[in-house]
Design an enzyme around this catalytic site. Structure first.
Site, short mmCIF file in Angstrom:
data_model
loop_
_atom_site.label_atom_id
_atom_site.label_comp_id
_atom_site.label_asym_id
_atom_site.label_seq_id
_atom_site.Cartn_x
_atom_site.Cartn_y
_atom_site.Cartn_z
N HIS A 11 0.82 -1.22 0.00
CA HIS A 11 0.00 0.00 0.00
C HIS A 11 0.85 1.27 0.00
O HIS A 11 2.03 1.26 0.38
CB HIS A 11 -0.91 0.01 1.23
CG HIS A 11 -0.15 -0.02 2.52
ND1 HIS A 11 0.46 1.10 3.05
CD2 HIS A 11 0.14 -1.02 3.37
CE1 HIS A 11 1.08 0.78 4.17
NE2 HIS A 11 0.91 -0.51 4.39
N GLY A 12 0.24 2.38 -0.37
CA GLY A 12 0.91 3.68 -0.30
C GLY A 12 1.22 4.05 1.15
O GLY A 12 0.70 3.45 2.09
N GLU A 13 2.08 5.04 1.32
CA GLU A 13 2.50 5.45 2.66
C GLU A 13 1.30 5.79 3.54
O GLU A 13 0.40 6.51 3.14
CB GLU A 13 3.41 6.69 2.55
CG GLU A 13 3.92 7.18 3.89
CD GLU A 13 4.58 8.54 3.80
OE1 GLU A 13 5.82 8.59 3.87
OE2 GLU A 13 3.86 9.55 3.65
N ALA A 15 -0.01 7.16 7.57
CA ALA A 15 0.43 8.19 8.52
C ALA A 15 1.54 7.68 9.44
O ALA A 15 2.50 8.40 9.73
CB ALA A 15 -0.77 8.65 9.35
N TRP A 16 1.44 6.42 9.86
CA TRP A 16 2.47 5.89 10.77
C TRP A 16 3.73 5.46 10.03
O TRP A 16 4.78 5.36 10.65
CB TRP A 16 1.90 4.73 11.60
CG TRP A 16 1.09 5.21 12.77
CD1 TRP A 16 0.61 6.48 12.99
CD2 TRP A 16 0.68 4.43 13.89
NE1 TRP A 16 -0.09 6.52 14.15
CE2 TRP A 16 -0.07 5.27 14.73
CE3 TRP A 16 0.84 3.09 14.25
CZ2 TRP A 16 -0.65 4.82 15.92
CZ3 TRP A 16 0.27 2.65 15.43
CH2 TRP A 16 -0.46 3.49 16.25
N CYS A 23 2.84 0.02 12.62
CA CYS A 23 1.41 0.23 12.44
C CYS A 23 0.63 -1.08 12.59
O CYS A 23 -0.31 -1.18 13.36
CB CYS A 23 1.15 0.84 11.07
SG CYS A 23 -0.54 1.36 10.83
N ARG A 62 -5.74 1.11 4.64
CA ARG A 62 -4.69 1.60 3.76
C ARG A 62 -4.49 0.69 2.55
O ARG A 62 -4.13 1.15 1.46
CB ARG A 62 -3.38 1.78 4.54
CG ARG A 62 -2.85 0.54 5.26
CD ARG A 62 -1.80 0.96 6.28
NE ARG A 62 -1.09 -0.15 6.92
CZ ARG A 62 -1.49 -0.76 8.03
NH1 ARG A 62 -2.65 -0.41 8.60
NH2 ARG A 62 -0.76 -1.73 8.57
N GLU A 89 -1.39 -7.00 7.34
CA GLU A 89 0.02 -6.83 7.72
C GLU A 89 0.35 -7.80 8.86
O GLU A 89 -0.54 -8.30 9.55
CB GLU A 89 0.25 -5.36 8.15
CG GLU A 89 1.63 -5.01 8.65
CD GLU A 89 2.76 -5.33 7.67
OE1 GLU A 89 2.96 -6.53 7.39
OE2 GLU A 89 3.46 -4.40 7.24
N ARG A 100 10.42 2.96 15.42
CA ARG A 100 11.51 2.01 15.14
C ARG A 100 12.88 2.59 15.49
O ARG A 100 13.73 1.91 16.05
CB ARG A 100 11.49 1.63 13.66
CG ARG A 100 10.25 0.86 13.23
CD ARG A 100 10.35 0.50 11.75
NE ARG A 100 9.13 -0.09 11.25
CZ ARG A 100 8.12 0.59 10.71
NH1 ARG A 100 8.21 1.90 10.62
NH2 ARG A 100 7.05 -0.03 10.27
N ARG A 117 12.69 -8.11 10.51
CA ARG A 117 13.03 -8.78 9.25
C ARG A 117 13.25 -10.28 9.33
O ARG A 117 13.23 -10.95 8.31
CB ARG A 117 14.28 -8.13 8.66
CG ARG A 117 14.05 -6.71 8.15
CD ARG A 117 12.83 -6.69 7.24
NE ARG A 117 12.67 -5.43 6.58
CZ ARG A 117 13.28 -5.07 5.46
NH1 ARG A 117 14.12 -5.88 4.89
NH2 ARG A 117 13.04 -3.90 4.93
N HIS A 188 0.41 -5.54 2.09
CA HIS A 188 1.32 -4.89 3.03
C HIS A 188 2.74 -5.41 2.82
O HIS A 188 2.94 -6.45 2.19
CB HIS A 188 0.86 -5.17 4.46
CG HIS A 188 -0.55 -4.73 4.70
ND1 HIS A 188 -0.87 -3.49 5.22
CD2 HIS A 188 -1.73 -5.34 4.44
CE1 HIS A 188 -2.20 -3.37 5.27
NE2 HIS A 188 -2.73 -4.49 4.81
N GLY A 189 3.71 -4.71 3.41
CA GLY A 189 5.10 -5.10 3.24
C GLY A 189 5.34 -6.56 3.58
O GLY A 189 5.95 -7.30 2.82
#
Length: 258
Positions: A11-13, A15-16, A23, A62, A89, A100, A117, A188-189
């Site tokens: 997703h795009g950036e 707020a967090w 997030c 998001r 996520e 972080r 990671r 999500h990432g």
């Protein structure tokens, strides 16, 4: 020989993301930059002539908002969007809401990198004393899941993300791809990284260095067995993509207080 095309999109950036906080399952809308990223992504995909038949998202705003903006920019608003918690996520447990870089200062960059990671290390679980516990578990969206709310995760490693994602991939997404449909997964990432690990056969060690920036579409060309026929392609301006990857990787570095 490439038979199927699959697109993955973080997703795009949000707020967090901007504030460099974990997030996870806290529901966040896109930031102004995130909206632009999603629109730019849609324009790029349209310019390159891609057409989607179906979009899968998580049940977090998001991810859904990104899918809507991409489809709007492509002039493909009519394309069905299917939502599932299994594409959410990664659940970062008690780390949710924390910054972080501040954590890296407190616990060391290596520890934060492991939490962020590594494949099979689970962060400490969230409990009812956590400031965001009720916001997550009292949310009506979690009454729609295919498991009881009490069985939803309280923290996850990347391995556990893959474990909950794979049944949905196999039962719901794969049949659509096999019908010849071009699918976008706007997620999500970590849900995208987990799926990449599965599809590309990435080792437990090497997945730690796979970084997906926000709003950058990833094209996978797959054979009839859904195995990649060439390396994944991050679409767009490659210099900007490399800069975006470095920005994500730097999020876990300690920043001295000024």
């Amino acid at each position: 020989m490439s038979k199927y095309k699959l697109f993955l999109l973080r997703h795009g950036e949000g707020a967090w993301n901007k504030e460099n906080r974990f997030c996870s399952w806290v529901d966040q809308k896109l930031s102004e930059d995130g909206v632009k990223e999603a629109q730019d992504c849609g324009r790029l995909l349209k310019e390159q002539g891609y057409k989607f038949d179906l979009v899968f998202t998580s049940i977090l705003s998001r991810s859904i908002q990104t899918a809507w903006l991409v489809l709007e920019a492509m002039g493909q608003e009519w394309v069905p969007v299917v939502k599932a918690w299994r594409l959410n996520e990664r659940h970062y447990g008690s780390l949710i809401g924390l910054n972080r870089a501040e954590m890296a200062l407190q616990h060391g960059e290596e520890k934060v990198k492991l939490w962020r990671r590594s494949y099979d290390i689970t962060p400490p679980p969230i409990d009812e004393s956590h400031p965001y516990f009720l916001e997550i578990y009292n949310d009506r969206r979690y009454t729609t899941c295919d498991v009881p709310k009490d069985s939803l995760p309280r923290a996850e490693s990347l391995k556990e993300v893959l474990d909950r994602l794979l049944p949905y991939w196999e039962s719901t997404v794969v049949p659509e791809i096999r019908k010849g449909r071009t699918v976008l997964i706007s997620a999500h990432g970590n849900s995208c990284r987990a799926l990449l690990k599965h599809l590309e056969g990435i080792s437990d060690e090497d997945i730690a260095s796979v970084t997906l920036p926000t709003g950058i579409p990833v094209l996978l060309e797959l054979d009839e067995n859904l195995k990649p026929v060439k390396p994944r392609q991050l679409l767009g301006d490659q210099a900007k993509i490399q800069a975006a990857i470095k920005k994500v990787e730097d999020q876990g570095k300690a920043k001295p207080s000024t």
